[in-house]
Design an enzyme around this catalytic site. Structure first.
Site, PDB file in Angstrom:
ATOM      1  N   TYR A 175      62.414  46.015  66.157  1.00  0.00           N
ATOM      2  CA  TYR A 175      62.135  47.204  66.967  1.00  0.00           C
ATOM      3  C   TYR A 175      60.861  47.859  66.454  1.00  0.00           C
ATOM      4  CZ  TYR A 175      66.799  47.301  69.073  1.00  0.00           C
ATOM      5  OH  TYR A 175      67.929  47.001  69.791  1.00  0.00           O
ATOM      6  N   TYR A 196      68.705  40.095  65.540  1.00  0.00           N
ATOM      7  CA  TYR A 196      68.255  40.738  64.293  1.00  0.00           C
ATOM      8  C   TYR A 196      69.438  41.033  63.379  1.00  0.00           C
ATOM      9  CZ  TYR A 196      69.487  45.108  66.773  1.00  0.00           C
ATOM     10  OH  TYR A 196      70.127  46.091  67.473  1.00  0.00           O
ATOM     11  N   ARG A 230      72.968  40.781  65.213  1.00  0.00           N
ATOM     12  CA  ARG A 230      73.246  41.210  66.585  1.00  0.00           C
ATOM     13  C   ARG A 230      72.830  40.116  67.560  1.00  0.00           C
ATOM     14  NH1 ARG A 230      73.923  45.564  68.988  1.00  0.00           N
ATOM     15  NH2 ARG A 230      75.439  44.203  69.931  1.00  0.00           N
ATOM     16  N   HIS A 283      70.092  41.388  72.905  1.00  0.00           N
ATOM     17  CA  HIS A 283      70.617  42.378  73.844  1.00  0.00           C
ATOM     18  C   HIS A 283      69.521  43.355  74.246  1.00  0.00           C
ATOM     19  CE1 HIS A 283      70.897  44.193  69.842  1.00  0.00           C
ATOM     20  NE2 HIS A 283      70.687  45.346  70.456  1.00  0.00           N
ATOM     21  N   HIS A 308      69.271  47.416  75.439  1.00  0.00           N
ATOM     22  CA  HIS A 308      69.977  48.690  75.599  1.00  0.00           C
ATOM     23  C   HIS A 308      69.611  49.298  76.954  1.00  0.00           C
ATOM     24  CE1 HIS A 308      71.246  49.041  71.336  1.00  0.00           C
ATOM     25  NE2 HIS A 308      70.161  48.325  71.117  1.00  0.00           N
TER      26      HIS A 308
HETATM   27 FE   LIG Z   1      69.836  47.006  69.441  1.00  0.00          FE
END
Ligand SMILES: [Fe+2]
Length: 255
Positions: free
Chosen positions: A120, A159, A169, A172, A174
């Site tokens: 991110y 990640y 994870r 995905h 959000h």
């Molecule tokens: Fe996330």
């Protein structure tokens, strides 16, 4: 919010105002906010029973989203800061529908996601994967009259997140949805079909068995763009709107 000040009698036009009302979620259907395998929920899940917002004039007629500030570029996450993002281009598209299958137009759909490396662009993300200068992972669009939305973006990478040893994870995106009322807010995640990381992910597994498939998008060859991008369809179905209008003040509402 309701004050204690006595109000002047309302004019006739206001006293006949009919406001929409929205179904409240049944106790047994509410998504759990604390989930033991998802460790950080122990720190942030509310300890007290949440209070339902009353459905008064403010709550059912706001917010003003400022949709005129949203541009076509907001729906294309692959072009930022004067260059192209790295990774697999994907078209993510679908419709926002109510429980009766009717389209929900004019809903603000916002997304945020990791880049192709699973990183991110955020100060607290310390995963040692490269930041992409041409990808900020943020997009927004307003649904059209048929409830449709679409984004051109990059397939996010998996990640690590430290929840347990070797915790990763699944890929995905959000999603936040804002309807035309403050009571119409939904935050959720979209997954990709066949992800091998589903089995070890407590966030995905916190979703009740029967609902998990609804969090997973569908690959579409038909909507994939030749020589350009793969496509994934994800429809978002909201609870239905209770149509019964009200004119009384049964929520303690004085508008
Ligand atoms: Fe996330």
């Amino acid at each position: 919010m309701t004050g204690t000040t006595e109000r002047a009698p309302r004019p006739a036009s206001e006293s006949t105002l009919i406001l929409p009302r929205y179904l409240r979620e049944a106790e047994g259907k509410k998504t759990p906010v604390g989930f033991p395998d998802y460790r950080s929920t122990a720190l942030r899940a509310p300890l007290r029973t949440p209070v339902d917002l009353p459905q008064r004039l403010t709550e059912v007629t706001g917010p003003v989203l400022g949709e005129d500030r949203i541009t076509d570029a907001d729906a294309d996450l692959t072009l930022r800061n004067g260059g192209e993002a790295v990774g697999q281009r994907i078209l993510v598209y679908g419709r926002v529908l109510d429980s009766g299958g009717r389209p929900v137009p004019d809903a603000l759909v916002e997304i945020w996601q990791a880049n192709a490396s699973g990183r991110y662009r955020h100060v607290v993300d310390t995963f040692p994967a490269p930041v992409d200068p041409h990808f900020d992972g943020l997009g927004r669009v307003v649904t059209d009259s048929l409830g449709r939305y679409e984004f051109m973006t990059i397939k996010p990478g998996a990640y690590p997140w430290g929840n347990h040893h070797n915790a990763w994870r699944p890929a995905h995106i959000h999603f936040s949805l804002f309807g035309r009322a403050f009571t119409q807010r939904l935050v959720t995640q979209m997954y990709f079909p066949g992800d091998p990381l589903f089995g070890q992910d407590p966030i995905y597994n916190a979703i009740p068995d029967e609902a998990r498939d609804r969090a997973v998008s569908r690959f579409s060859l038909e909507r994939s763009q030749d020589n350009w991008a793969l496509a994934f369809e994800w429809n978002i179905v909201l609870r239905g709107r209770e149509q019964t209008p009200f004119e009384t003040q049964d929520d303690g509402d004085v508008a």
